[in-house]
Scaffold this active site. Sequence first.
Site, short mmCIF file in Angstrom:
data_model
loop_
_atom_site.label_atom_id
_atom_site.label_comp_id
_atom_site.label_asym_id
_atom_site.label_seq_id
_atom_site.Cartn_x
_atom_site.Cartn_y
_atom_site.Cartn_z
N SER A 5 0.81 -1.20 0.00
CA SER A 5 0.00 0.00 0.00
C SER A 5 0.85 1.25 0.00
CB SER A 5 -0.89 0.01 1.24
OG SER A 5 -0.11 -0.16 2.40
N CYS A 6 0.29 2.30 -0.55
CA CYS A 6 0.78 3.66 -0.41
C CYS A 6 -0.44 4.56 -0.50
CB CYS A 6 1.75 4.04 -1.53
SG CYS A 6 3.36 3.24 -1.46
N ASP A 7 -0.30 5.78 -0.06
CA ASP A 7 -1.37 6.77 -0.21
C ASP A 7 -0.73 8.10 -0.55
OD1 ASP A 7 -4.07 5.51 0.83
OD2 ASP A 7 -2.49 4.81 2.17
N GLU A 93 1.92 4.89 -6.90
CA GLU A 93 1.22 3.82 -6.20
C GLU A 93 1.28 2.55 -7.04
OE1 GLU A 93 -0.47 4.58 -3.29
OE2 GLU A 93 0.05 6.70 -3.47
#
Length: 422
Positions: A5-7, A93
């Site tokens: 994950s990344c945001d 992402e």
Amino acid sequence: MEPCSCDTFVALPPATVDNRIIFGKNSDRLCDEVQEVVFFPGAVHDNLGRHLKCTYIEIDQVPETYAVVLSRPAWLWGAEMGANEHGVCIGNEAVWGREEVSDEEALLGMDLVRLGLERADTAEKALNVIVDLLEKYGQGGNCSEGGMEFSYHNSFLIADRNEAWILETAGKYWAAEKKIDGVRNISNQLSITTKIDQEHPDMRNYAKQKGWWDGKKEFDFAATYSYLDTAKMMTSSGRYCEGYKLLNKHKGNITFETMMEILRDKPSGINMEGEFLTTASMVSILPQDSNLPCIHFFTGTPDPERSVFKPFIFVPNISQLLETSSPTFELEDPVKKKSHFKIRPDRRHPLYQKHQQALEVKDNDKEKAKTMLDDMRKLEKGLFKEMESILQNKYIDVDEVVNLFSRCAKDEIRIYESSINC
């Protein structure tokens, strides 16, 4: 919670205070991966016959590259996030969908982040750089150092002082959405639906050929190229939806400190823990007034809740950021060999080492942990006040700013050493 994950977030006026665009990203990677913060000066390249070596492949060089500051996994050439001297910021992402991911070595999404920053002085130009490189060289290769095979397509959030672009890809196909006000975030899913401002010229025909779109109903990129029910995208419990809620909760009053609070939020899953965790974070202030400097904050350490956001401002004669630069291994580096990643060298930089030692102290002594965190927040608040003064007074002391990030990293190290040694 997603295993990878990344945001990435952006807030633009009127969602922000003082006519600033605020960019932020958490980089969520394998928990033992070191992320460094590094600076590369601008350069003129006379010998264009000499190719540029990215993480895996070589590509054509360009006549000029801009100065960049990058937060990157220490084993690779590209970056998870960063900024350039013209106020362009990019974060990427991992995304997956119907189009198969290639494990052949090509450009990583992280390579494309760095290339966009080095070669473009606006967000839209960076978008064009990335899609041109995507068409010419493709994307692919292992995105992890070690035994795990980890490949994906990429989405990007690109911002400058005036606007932001969301670029989402599926192999060589892509769609882009322009944002000139309000808020926007991306996570590990395609999120561009029917608002498409630029696209790959064959994107729709390809979708028709694959049977993903009938050519009649309104074209929805995320619905077509992934398995998402985009009608439910804003009501799910995923991080994309949670990030959108947090941005909207503060809409109209978003500052750089607000963005940091969002990146530190654990209940939403945005500040991730576990096998994949938030290994580094970035927040940038991009004033729409071109007379004011852009200010970029980086942690260079895992978990923004237990890290200090340290500022960086582009001025002449910046030296390499030694406190957050990992050791180099020249030709012995495993990433430069065909049998990639069978051996993982120790890539911990000085700040990372002290941060990890301090975490052990925190875990074993609550009183010391509180004192240390209080000292970290005191340092950070002082830096925020100092940066706000620069923006309000429209004055930079270049001699002070040239070593700003390194000075802050040294102060942070001293806090850790004090706790470790007492």
